[in-house]
Design a protein around this motif. Structure first.
Motif, mmCIF file in Angstrom:
data_model
loop_
_atom_site.group_PDB
_atom_site.id
_atom_site.type_symbol
_atom_site.label_atom_id
_atom_site.label_comp_id
_atom_site.label_asym_id
_atom_site.label_seq_id
_atom_site.Cartn_x
_atom_site.Cartn_y
_atom_site.Cartn_z
ATOM 1 N N ILE A 2 0.924 -1.207 0.070
ATOM 2 C CA ILE A 2 0.043 0.077 0.036
ATOM 3 C C ILE A 2 0.964 1.056 -0.138
ATOM 4 C CG2 ILE A 2 -1.905 1.323 1.095
ATOM 5 C CD1 ILE A 2 -2.595 -1.238 2.603
ATOM 6 N N ILE A 3 0.683 2.163 -0.801
ATOM 7 C CA ILE A 3 1.262 3.549 -1.021
ATOM 8 C C ILE A 3 0.445 4.593 -0.411
ATOM 9 C CG2 ILE A 3 2.624 4.929 -2.594
ATOM 10 C CD1 ILE A 3 2.945 2.604 -4.355
ATOM 11 N N ILE A 4 0.799 5.489 0.419
ATOM 12 C CA ILE A 4 -0.122 6.444 0.786
ATOM 13 C C ILE A 4 0.557 7.675 0.152
ATOM 14 C CG2 ILE A 4 -0.841 7.741 2.845
ATOM 15 C CD1 ILE A 4 -1.707 4.820 2.808
ATOM 16 N N CYS A 88 -10.122 11.597 4.586
ATOM 17 C CA CYS A 88 -9.154 11.085 4.029
ATOM 18 C C CYS A 88 -8.180 10.301 4.800
ATOM 19 C CB CYS A 88 -8.402 11.725 3.033
ATOM 20 S SG CYS A 88 -7.589 13.126 3.966
ATOM 21 N N VAL A 89 -7.896 10.723 5.974
ATOM 22 C CA VAL A 89 -7.026 10.275 7.023
ATOM 23 C C VAL A 89 -7.615 8.868 7.641
ATOM 24 C CG1 VAL A 89 -5.896 10.596 9.245
ATOM 25 C CG2 VAL A 89 -6.002 12.405 7.468
ATOM 26 N N GLU A 90 -8.929 9.158 7.936
ATOM 27 C CA GLU A 90 -9.954 8.007 8.492
ATOM 28 C C GLU A 90 -9.829 6.994 7.292
ATOM 29 O OE1 GLU A 90 -14.234 7.474 9.925
ATOM 30 O OE2 GLU A 90 -13.303 9.514 10.321
ATOM 31 N N LEU A 91 -9.830 6.970 6.073
ATOM 32 C CA LEU A 91 -9.772 6.094 5.009
ATOM 33 C C LEU A 91 -8.387 5.222 5.095
ATOM 34 C CD1 LEU A 91 -10.671 4.773 2.371
ATOM 35 C CD2 LEU A 91 -9.924 6.601 1.215
ATOM 36 N N GLU A 97 -4.930 -0.265 9.201
ATOM 37 C CA GLU A 97 -5.185 -0.621 10.511
ATOM 38 C C GLU A 97 -4.497 -0.144 11.543
ATOM 39 O OE1 GLU A 97 -4.473 -4.831 9.953
ATOM 40 O OE2 GLU A 97 -6.257 -5.205 8.889
ATOM 41 N N ILE A 98 -4.406 1.391 11.665
ATOM 42 C CA ILE A 98 -4.009 2.176 12.478
ATOM 43 C C ILE A 98 -5.003 2.618 13.591
ATOM 44 C CG2 ILE A 98 -2.861 4.389 12.859
ATOM 45 C CD1 ILE A 98 -1.310 4.255 10.335
ATOM 46 N N LYS A 99 -4.725 2.359 14.720
ATOM 47 C CA LYS A 99 -5.879 2.836 15.783
ATOM 48 C C LYS A 99 -5.652 3.944 16.729
ATOM 49 C CE LYS A 99 -7.798 -2.335 15.790
ATOM 50 N NZ LYS A 99 -7.750 -1.811 14.284
ATOM 51 N N SER A 100 -4.455 4.597 16.307
ATOM 52 C CA SER A 100 -3.935 5.857 17.084
ATOM 53 C C SER A 100 -5.273 6.763 17.132
ATOM 54 C CB SER A 100 -2.743 6.515 16.303
ATOM 55 O OG SER A 100 -2.325 7.369 17.126
ATOM 56 N N LEU A 101 -5.423 7.218 18.447
ATOM 57 C CA LEU A 101 -6.499 8.297 18.488
ATOM 58 C C LEU A 101 -5.871 9.676 18.214
ATOM 59 C CD1 LEU A 101 -8.120 7.120 21.846
ATOM 60 C CD2 LEU A 101 -8.929 6.721 19.547
ATOM 61 N N PHE A 102 -4.712 10.110 17.967
ATOM 62 C CA PHE A 102 -4.113 11.214 17.719
ATOM 63 C C PHE A 102 -3.703 11.544 16.487
ATOM 64 C CE2 PHE A 102 -3.633 10.049 22.383
ATOM 65 C CZ PHE A 102 -4.540 10.976 22.902
ATOM 66 N N PRO A 106 -3.669 14.794 7.906
ATOM 67 C CA PRO A 106 -2.611 14.055 6.986
ATOM 68 C C PRO A 106 -1.340 14.339 7.217
ATOM 69 C CG PRO A 106 -4.130 15.197 5.488
ATOM 70 C CD PRO A 106 -4.744 15.844 6.968
ATOM 71 N N MET A 107 -0.778 15.566 7.925
ATOM 72 C CA MET A 107 0.470 15.678 8.368
ATOM 73 C C MET A 107 0.707 14.705 9.648
ATOM 74 S SD MET A 107 2.992 17.384 7.440
ATOM 75 C CE MET A 107 4.758 17.640 8.027
ATOM 76 N N ASP A 108 -0.230 14.576 10.479
ATOM 77 C CA ASP A 108 -0.016 13.714 11.725
ATOM 78 C C ASP A 108 0.042 12.160 11.206
ATOM 79 O OD1 ASP A 108 -0.522 15.781 13.407
ATOM 80 O OD2 ASP A 108 -2.648 15.073 13.791
ATOM 81 N N LEU A 109 -0.665 12.000 10.301
ATOM 82 C CA LEU A 109 -0.570 10.457 9.489
ATOM 83 C C LEU A 109 1.053 10.312 8.788
ATOM 84 C CD1 LEU A 109 -1.471 7.595 8.711
ATOM 85 C CD2 LEU A 109 -2.494 8.608 6.806
#
Length: 119
Positions: A2-4, A88-91, A97-102, A106-109
């Motif tokens: 997968i490429i983000i 888009c970040v939620e997608l 399968e990232i479950k981080s609440l914070f 997109p910059m955080d991701l």
């Protein structure tokens, strides 16, 4: 694989107000040799699937997109969960399968993926 893909441009109003750095992200799933599918978040509960080749990904890179490759198996089927996302970040988080609440923007991701790949 997968490429983000991360972009500093967005056509939406809220990312232009709240997001710093990258304002949009989109997962790109490798299907077979030189074939990819980009899952483009359009609006709440609406995702468009865009067929791409390596050449088109290189064109996106020329327009300022940054890419992070994650060695994770892509889902065999796109489930209904993917179509119930609100951003888009939620997608991307759902696919990876990232479950981080914070991780909200997109910059955080991007920072999380870069930090994880550096380990």
């Amino acid at each position: 694989m997968i490429i983000i893909g991360f972009s500093a441009n967005s056509s939406k109003l809220l990312p232009r107000i709240f997001c710093r750095g990258f304002r949009h992200c989109a997962p790109i799933i490798h299907i077979k040799k030189n074939r990819y599918i980009m899952l483009q978040f359009v609006q709440r509960k609406k995702i468009s699937l865009i067929s791409m080749t390596t050449r088109e990904i290189n064109l996106l890179s020329a327009y300022g997109w940054k890419f992070v490759t994650v060695n994770k198996a892509a889902p065999r089927r796109l489930t209904k969960k993917l179509y119930n996302v609100n951003s888009c970040v939620e997608l991307c988080k759902l696919l990876l399968e990232i479950k981080s609440l914070f991780v909200f923007t997109p910059m955080d991701l991007y920072k999380k993926l870069k930090r994880h790949s550096a380990l």
